[in-house]
Write a protein that holds these residues in place. Structure first.
Motif, mmCIF file in Angstrom:
data_model
loop_
_atom_site.group_PDB
_atom_site.id
_atom_site.type_symbol
_atom_site.label_atom_id
_atom_site.label_comp_id
_atom_site.label_asym_id
_atom_site.label_seq_id
_atom_site.Cartn_x
_atom_site.Cartn_y
_atom_site.Cartn_z
ATOM 1 N N ALA A 234 -2.327 2.802 1.921
ATOM 2 C CA ALA A 234 -3.670 3.098 2.435
ATOM 3 C C ALA A 234 -3.899 4.608 2.384
ATOM 4 N N GLN A 252 -4.650 1.162 -4.244
ATOM 5 C CA GLN A 252 -5.303 0.145 -3.415
ATOM 6 C C GLN A 252 -4.765 -1.247 -3.759
ATOM 7 N N TYR A 276 -9.410 -7.174 8.906
ATOM 8 C CA TYR A 276 -9.867 -5.808 8.631
ATOM 9 C C TYR A 276 -8.963 -5.126 7.606
ATOM 10 N N SER A 279 -9.566 -6.483 4.174
ATOM 11 C CA SER A 279 -10.823 -6.008 3.575
ATOM 12 C C SER A 279 -10.697 -4.583 3.049
ATOM 13 N N GLN A 280 -9.888 -3.765 3.715
ATOM 14 C CA GLN A 280 -9.710 -2.383 3.272
ATOM 15 C C GLN A 280 -8.948 -2.290 1.952
ATOM 16 N N THR A 285 -13.669 -3.498 -2.338
ATOM 17 C CA THR A 285 -14.038 -2.471 -1.371
ATOM 18 C C THR A 285 -13.989 -1.109 -2.054
ATOM 19 N N LEU A 290 -12.041 3.794 2.006
ATOM 20 C CA LEU A 290 -10.834 3.302 2.659
ATOM 21 C C LEU A 290 -10.407 4.287 3.749
ATOM 22 N N ASP A 291 -10.169 3.781 4.951
ATOM 23 C CA ASP A 291 -9.844 4.617 6.117
ATOM 24 C C ASP A 291 -8.400 4.362 6.542
ATOM 25 N N VAL A 295 -6.781 1.708 9.314
ATOM 26 C CA VAL A 295 -5.841 0.680 8.864
ATOM 27 C C VAL A 295 -4.563 0.760 9.687
#
Length: 391
Positions: A234, A252, A276, A279-280, A285, A290-291, A295
């Motif tokens: 991430a 990713q 969640y 989904s990231q 996405t 992307l956070d 995450v």
């Protein structure tokens, strides 16, 4: 990369639960089903004995890795290696765990051949999803051990087979150890040693405890590869996206594929967090959005909830072996996010939490419920604090 290919790969990853058969199954039907299960196990064992999984997997990955060097990939060769040697194992695990790995791998390889998916992404999907299959096959072998307990030679053979599949995953564990300064390889080796000693001493509880150490340490490996900061995918994908969003898709994809090995477990206990994170990592996405911090916090909340649920199972099964096993599982899930917890509540509080986890485990072994209940309340309170701080 065509969107339709992404949807094939990433949409609907989990199959709906199988419909339960009626309760009025006849004795004849039950006997036929039991015979079929035995025959299936025997067929699978014969197939496994004929395939050198580490060698075949490495050959396929080496061919797919040519994409990273800008070379042509012989997809026909990889597809043949997969369908001839690996697909049967994948399909067995799909059936056992209600999964769709075969569909995803097959679609990815065909997309690579057709040029509709980034070839480096194809390699990562194949590599990491096969690692999930080898991981779940280890879990399958451990179940076989429990079913055959008392048949020493058969049990030892099952453990040796599990070690063969672990040998494929060991490189991933070594990489995470090197990146995070951990000693998970030693922990896993120790877990296997405990299992082998347990077989010799006919101590099934000791085997189950050793198995949990191996299993949860591999889950820790997959967490380090996905959501841990600063070395999870991430974080890597988000950093790469600042320079080149297309290249960041590779990181990713690696995160998504690695996450599949622990998604089902987290989703079962913490559905909101599980979804969640999924989904990231989903390639549909926008990787620039992307956070990694979010995450990471979702993982911390998720694993904390898993630990709480394990402890609840432990107190409900008090006096049984299951109580001791789930007590250890609770402690191991705390360990998975240990560094994160330490950062949220401080080293002293984290040390106190691990001491309480050990105290509770000792109480479960001693069947001292009064001491266990008091300690459990303190553990749950700390974990609830962790969940709140990780929001």
């Amino acid at each position: 990369m065509k969107k339709r290919e992404l949807k094939k790969i990433f949409a609907g990853f989990l199959i709906a639960s199988a419909v339960l058969t009626g309760c009025n199954t006849s004795k004849e039907t039950a006997e036929k089903e039991e015979k079929t299960q035995v025959e299936t196990k025997e067929t699978e064992k014969e197939a496994q004995n004929e395939v050198d999984y580490p060698a075949v997997f490495q050959e396929a990955v080496t061919e797919l890795a040519k994409a990273s060097e800008g070379k042509d990939v012989d997809y026909d060769k990889v597809i043949d290696l997969y369908t001839t040697n690996l697909q049967g194992l994948v399909q067995e695990r799909d059936k056992e765990f209600e999964d769709t790995i075969d569909q995803h791998i097959t679609t990815a390889l065909e997309a690579g051949k057709e040029g509709t998916m980034d070839k480096v992404v194809v390699k990562q999907i194949f590599d990491k999803l096969m690692q999930k299959v080898f991981y779940t096959t280890m879990k399958h072998e451990f179940v076989e051990v429990a079913e055959n307990w008392g048949k020493t030679e058969e049990v030892k053979e099952e453990i040796e087979e599990a070690k063969v599949f672990y040998s494929i995953l060991s490189t991933t564990v070594q990489k995470r150890d090197a990146a995070n300064g951990t000693t998970m390889v030693d922990v896993i080796n120790g877990g296997f040693e405990e299992m082998e000693k347990a077989v010799d001493s006919n101590d099934q509880l000791a085997f189950q405890l050793g198995k949990q150490v191996v299993d949860k340490t591999l889950m820790k490996t997959f967490y380090f590869a996905t959501g841990a900061i600063p070395n999870g995918y991430a974080t890597k994908a988000a950093a790469a996206a600042k320079e080149n969003a297309e290249e960041a898709k590779v990181e990713q994809a690696e995160g998504w594929a690695f996450y599949q090995s622990i998604y089902t477990y987290i989703n079962k206990h913490a559905a909101e967090e599980g979804a969640y994170i999924l989904s990231q990592f989903d390639l549909e996405t926008d990787v620039t959005q992307l956070d990694p911090a979010a995450v990471n916090k979702a993982f911390v909340r998720g694993f904390s909830k898993v630990a709480i649920d394990e402890y609840k199972e432990s107190i409900e099964a008090w006096g049984e072996d299951k109580s001791v096993i789930t007590a250890l599982e609770g402690a191991l899930f705390i360990d998975i996010i240990g560094q994160d917890i330490k950062g949220l509540i401080g080293e002293a509080e984290y040390t106190a939490l691990t001491e309480k986890a050990q105290k509770y485990l000792d109480a479960a072994k001693a069947k001292d419920k009064a001491a266990g209940e008091i300690t459990l309340k303190e553990i749950e309170a700390t974990l609830q604090t962790v969940i709140e701080k990780a929001k």
